[in-house]
Design a protein around this motif. Sequence first.
Motif, PDB file in Angstrom:
ATOM      1  N   ALA A  23      79.473  97.873   0.270  1.00  0.00           N
ATOM      2  CA  ALA A  23      79.065  96.818   1.205  1.00  0.00           C
ATOM      3  C   ALA A  23      78.488  97.390   2.494  1.00  0.00           C
ATOM      4  O   ALA A  23      77.448  96.924   2.974  1.00  0.00           O
ATOM      5  CB  ALA A  23      80.230  95.894   1.501  1.00  0.00           C
ATOM      6  N   ASP A  24      79.144  98.389   3.074  1.00  0.00           N
ATOM      7  CA  ASP A  24      78.635  98.970   4.322  1.00  0.00           C
ATOM      8  C   ASP A  24      77.270  99.621   4.129  1.00  0.00           C
ATOM      9  O   ASP A  24      76.372  99.465   4.958  1.00  0.00           O
ATOM     10  CB  ASP A  24      79.626 100.000   4.873  1.00  0.00           C
ATOM     11  CG  ASP A  24      80.902  99.367   5.365  1.00  0.00           C
ATOM     12  OD1 ASP A  24      80.873  98.161   5.705  1.00  0.00           O
ATOM     13  OD2 ASP A  24      81.936 100.067   5.405  1.00  0.00           O
ATOM     14  N   THR A  25      77.112 100.334   3.030  1.00  0.00           N
ATOM     15  CA  THR A  25      75.830 100.984   2.748  1.00  0.00           C
ATOM     16  C   THR A  25      74.739  99.952   2.508  1.00  0.00           C
ATOM     17  O   THR A  25      73.614 100.102   3.019  1.00  0.00           O
ATOM     18  CB  THR A  25      75.963 101.903   1.523  1.00  0.00           C
ATOM     19  OG1 THR A  25      76.991 102.852   1.781  1.00  0.00           O
ATOM     20  CG2 THR A  25      74.666 102.614   1.221  1.00  0.00           C
ATOM     21  N   LEU A  26      75.046  98.918   1.746  1.00  0.00           N
ATOM     22  CA  LEU A  26      74.056  97.876   1.479  1.00  0.00           C
ATOM     23  C   LEU A  26      73.669  97.141   2.759  1.00  0.00           C
ATOM     24  O   LEU A  26      72.500  96.806   2.960  1.00  0.00           O
ATOM     25  CB  LEU A  26      74.582  96.899   0.434  1.00  0.00           C
ATOM     26  CG  LEU A  26      74.773  97.483  -0.966  1.00  0.00           C
ATOM     27  CD1 LEU A  26      75.480  96.487  -1.870  1.00  0.00           C
ATOM     28  CD2 LEU A  26      73.444  97.914  -1.553  1.00  0.00           C
ATOM     29  N   ARG A  27      74.652  96.915   3.617  1.00  0.00           N
ATOM     30  CA  ARG A  27      74.374  96.279   4.904  1.00  0.00           C
ATOM     31  C   ARG A  27      73.443  97.151   5.750  1.00  0.00           C
ATOM     32  O   ARG A  27      72.492  96.669   6.361  1.00  0.00           O
ATOM     33  CB  ARG A  27      75.688  96.021   5.638  1.00  0.00           C
ATOM     34  CG  ARG A  27      75.613  94.924   6.652  1.00  0.00           C
ATOM     35  CD  ARG A  27      76.984  94.586   7.230  1.00  0.00           C
ATOM     36  NE  ARG A  27      77.873  94.060   6.198  1.00  0.00           N
ATOM     37  CZ  ARG A  27      79.058  94.597   5.872  1.00  0.00           C
ATOM     38  NH1 ARG A  27      79.511  95.638   6.491  1.00  0.00           N
ATOM     39  NH2 ARG A  27      79.788  94.065   4.920  1.00  0.00           N
ATOM     40  N   TRP A  28      73.717  98.474   5.764  1.00  0.00           N
ATOM     41  CA  TRP A  28      72.875  99.406   6.517  1.00  0.00           C
ATOM     42  C   TRP A  28      71.454  99.440   5.947  1.00  0.00           C
ATOM     43  O   TRP A  28      70.475  99.446   6.697  1.00  0.00           O
ATOM     44  CB  TRP A  28      73.490 100.810   6.494  1.00  0.00           C
ATOM     45  CG  TRP A  28      72.642 101.819   7.169  1.00  0.00           C
ATOM     46  CD1 TRP A  28      72.569 102.084   8.504  1.00  0.00           C
ATOM     47  CD2 TRP A  28      71.694 102.695   6.544  1.00  0.00           C
ATOM     48  NE1 TRP A  28      71.642 103.075   8.740  1.00  0.00           N
ATOM     49  CE2 TRP A  28      71.093 103.461   7.556  1.00  0.00           C
ATOM     50  CE3 TRP A  28      71.306 102.897   5.217  1.00  0.00           C
ATOM     51  CZ2 TRP A  28      70.125 104.423   7.279  1.00  0.00           C
ATOM     52  CZ3 TRP A  28      70.340 103.848   4.950  1.00  0.00           C
ATOM     53  CH2 TRP A  28      69.762 104.588   5.979  1.00  0.00           C
ATOM     54  N   SER A  32      68.090  98.405   7.898  1.00  0.00           N
ATOM     55  CA  SER A  32      66.978  99.361   8.043  1.00  0.00           C
ATOM     56  C   SER A  32      65.677  98.783   7.503  1.00  0.00           C
ATOM     57  O   SER A  32      64.617  98.962   8.095  1.00  0.00           O
ATOM     58  CB  SER A  32      67.295 100.661   7.304  1.00  0.00           C
ATOM     59  OG  SER A  32      68.398 101.303   7.875  1.00  0.00           O
ATOM     60  N   TRP A  33      65.764  98.111   6.369  1.00  0.00           N
ATOM     61  CA  TRP A  33      64.564  97.549   5.773  1.00  0.00           C
ATOM     62  C   TRP A  33      63.959  96.465   6.653  1.00  0.00           C
ATOM     63  O   TRP A  33      62.741  96.322   6.715  1.00  0.00           O
ATOM     64  CB  TRP A  33      64.863  96.964   4.406  1.00  0.00           C
ATOM     65  CG  TRP A  33      65.242  97.974   3.369  1.00  0.00           C
ATOM     66  CD1 TRP A  33      65.016  99.312   3.384  1.00  0.00           C
ATOM     67  CD2 TRP A  33      65.927  97.713   2.148  1.00  0.00           C
ATOM     68  NE1 TRP A  33      65.514  99.894   2.260  1.00  0.00           N
ATOM     69  CE2 TRP A  33      66.075  98.943   1.480  1.00  0.00           C
ATOM     70  CE3 TRP A  33      66.425  96.564   1.561  1.00  0.00           C
ATOM     71  CZ2 TRP A  33      66.700  99.046   0.239  1.00  0.00           C
ATOM     72  CZ3 TRP A  33      67.049  96.679   0.338  1.00  0.00           C
ATOM     73  CH2 TRP A  33      67.178  97.900  -0.311  1.00  0.00           C
ATOM     74  N   THR A  35      64.439  96.022  10.055  1.00  0.00           N
ATOM     75  CA  THR A  35      64.188  96.334  11.462  1.00  0.00           C
ATOM     76  C   THR A  35      63.356  97.585  11.692  1.00  0.00           C
ATOM     77  O   THR A  35      62.780  97.740  12.763  1.00  0.00           O
ATOM     78  CB  THR A  35      65.517  96.495  12.233  1.00  0.00           C
ATOM     79  OG1 THR A  35      66.271  97.551  11.637  1.00  0.00           O
ATOM     80  CG2 THR A  35      66.309  95.203  12.212  1.00  0.00           C
ATOM     81  N   ASN A  36      63.280  98.488  10.725  1.00  0.00           N
ATOM     82  CA  ASN A  36      62.559  99.744  10.901  1.00  0.00           C
ATOM     83  C   ASN A  36      61.275  99.700  10.071  1.00  0.00           C
ATOM     84  O   ASN A  36      61.325  99.621   8.845  1.00  0.00           O
ATOM     85  CB  ASN A  36      63.442 100.914  10.464  1.00  0.00           C
ATOM     86  CG  ASN A  36      62.853 102.250  10.806  1.00  0.00           C
ATOM     87  OD1 ASN A  36      61.655 102.390  11.007  1.00  0.00           O
ATOM     88  ND2 ASN A  36      63.714 103.263  10.865  1.00  0.00           N
ATOM     89  N   SER A  37      60.131  99.792  10.731  1.00  0.00           N
ATOM     90  CA  SER A  37      58.859  99.674  10.012  1.00  0.00           C
ATOM     91  C   SER A  37      58.632 100.827   9.035  1.00  0.00           C
ATOM     92  O   SER A  37      57.883 100.681   8.071  1.00  0.00           O
ATOM     93  CB  SER A  37      57.697  99.591  10.993  1.00  0.00           C
ATOM     94  OG  SER A  37      57.604 100.776  11.754  1.00  0.00           O
ATOM     95  N   THR A  38      59.284 101.951   9.256  1.00  0.00           N
ATOM     96  CA  THR A  38      59.150 103.080   8.332  1.00  0.00           C
ATOM     97  C   THR A  38      59.740 102.743   6.966  1.00  0.00           C
ATOM     98  O   THR A  38      59.238 103.194   5.940  1.00  0.00           O
ATOM     99  CB  THR A  38      59.853 104.327   8.908  1.00  0.00           C
ATOM    100  OG1 THR A  38      59.304 104.611  10.182  1.00  0.00           O
ATOM    101  CG2 THR A  38      59.686 105.523   8.001  1.00  0.00           C
ATOM    102  N   TYR A  39      60.805 101.960   6.956  1.00  0.00           N
ATOM    103  CA  TYR A  39      61.498 101.627   5.713  1.00  0.00           C
ATOM    104  C   TYR A  39      61.279 100.182   5.275  1.00  0.00           C
ATOM    105  O   TYR A  39      61.992  99.678   4.403  1.00  0.00           O
ATOM    106  CB  TYR A  39      63.001 101.872   5.870  1.00  0.00           C
ATOM    107  CG  TYR A  39      63.340 103.302   6.205  1.00  0.00           C
ATOM    108  CD1 TYR A  39      63.046 104.329   5.325  1.00  0.00           C
ATOM    109  CD2 TYR A  39      63.945 103.620   7.416  1.00  0.00           C
ATOM    110  CE1 TYR A  39      63.350 105.638   5.638  1.00  0.00           C
ATOM    111  CE2 TYR A  39      64.255 104.928   7.733  1.00  0.00           C
ATOM    112  CZ  TYR A  39      63.956 105.938   6.835  1.00  0.00           C
ATOM    113  OH  TYR A  39      64.252 107.233   7.146  1.00  0.00           O
ATOM    114  N   SER A  40      60.301  99.521   5.827  1.00  0.00           N
ATOM    115  CA  SER A  40      60.115  98.099   5.530  1.00  0.00           C
ATOM    116  C   SER A  40      59.741  97.832   4.070  1.00  0.00           C
ATOM    117  O   SER A  40      59.959  96.739   3.568  1.00  0.00           O
ATOM    118  CB  SER A  40      59.053  97.501   6.446  1.00  0.00           C
ATOM    119  OG  SER A  40      57.810  98.122   6.228  1.00  0.00           O
ATOM    120  N   HIS A  41      59.201  98.826   3.386  1.00  0.00           N
ATOM    121  CA  HIS A  41      58.864  98.649   1.968  1.00  0.00           C
ATOM    122  C   HIS A  41      60.116  98.688   1.087  1.00  0.00           C
ATOM    123  O   HIS A  41      60.063  98.316  -0.079  1.00  0.00           O
ATOM    124  CB  HIS A  41      57.902  99.745   1.516  1.00  0.00           C
ATOM    125  CG  HIS A  41      58.535 101.104   1.488  1.00  0.00           C
ATOM    126  ND1 HIS A  41      58.742 101.831   2.644  1.00  0.00           N
ATOM    127  CD2 HIS A  41      59.045 101.820   0.467  1.00  0.00           C
ATOM    128  CE1 HIS A  41      59.337 102.975   2.323  1.00  0.00           C
ATOM    129  NE2 HIS A  41      59.534 102.986   1.004  1.00  0.00           N
TER     130      HIS A  41
END
Length: 75
Positions: A23-28, A32-33, A35-41
């Motif tokens: 759950a914590d990892t999935l939430r992170w 990230s997906w 809020t961070n444009s680098t990981y938006s894909h």
Amino acid sequence: MRSPTLYLIATVAGALLTLALFADTLRWLLDSWLTNSTYSHGILVPLVAAFFFWRARATFRARQPSALGLPLLAL
């Protein structure tokens, strides 16, 4: 022959356990997906993986279950 209901219950229980453990990892990842444009894909990756899994579903249905992979789960 085992009941399809048993397989359904085991699958749902396994999915819920996996979600609880990660759950914590999935939430992170989701944060990230979104809020961070680098990981938006990254939000597309599960969708693309689900598409390829769905496309190959006939291959998975044709195979018979085997216990040979259980030792790998023990690691």
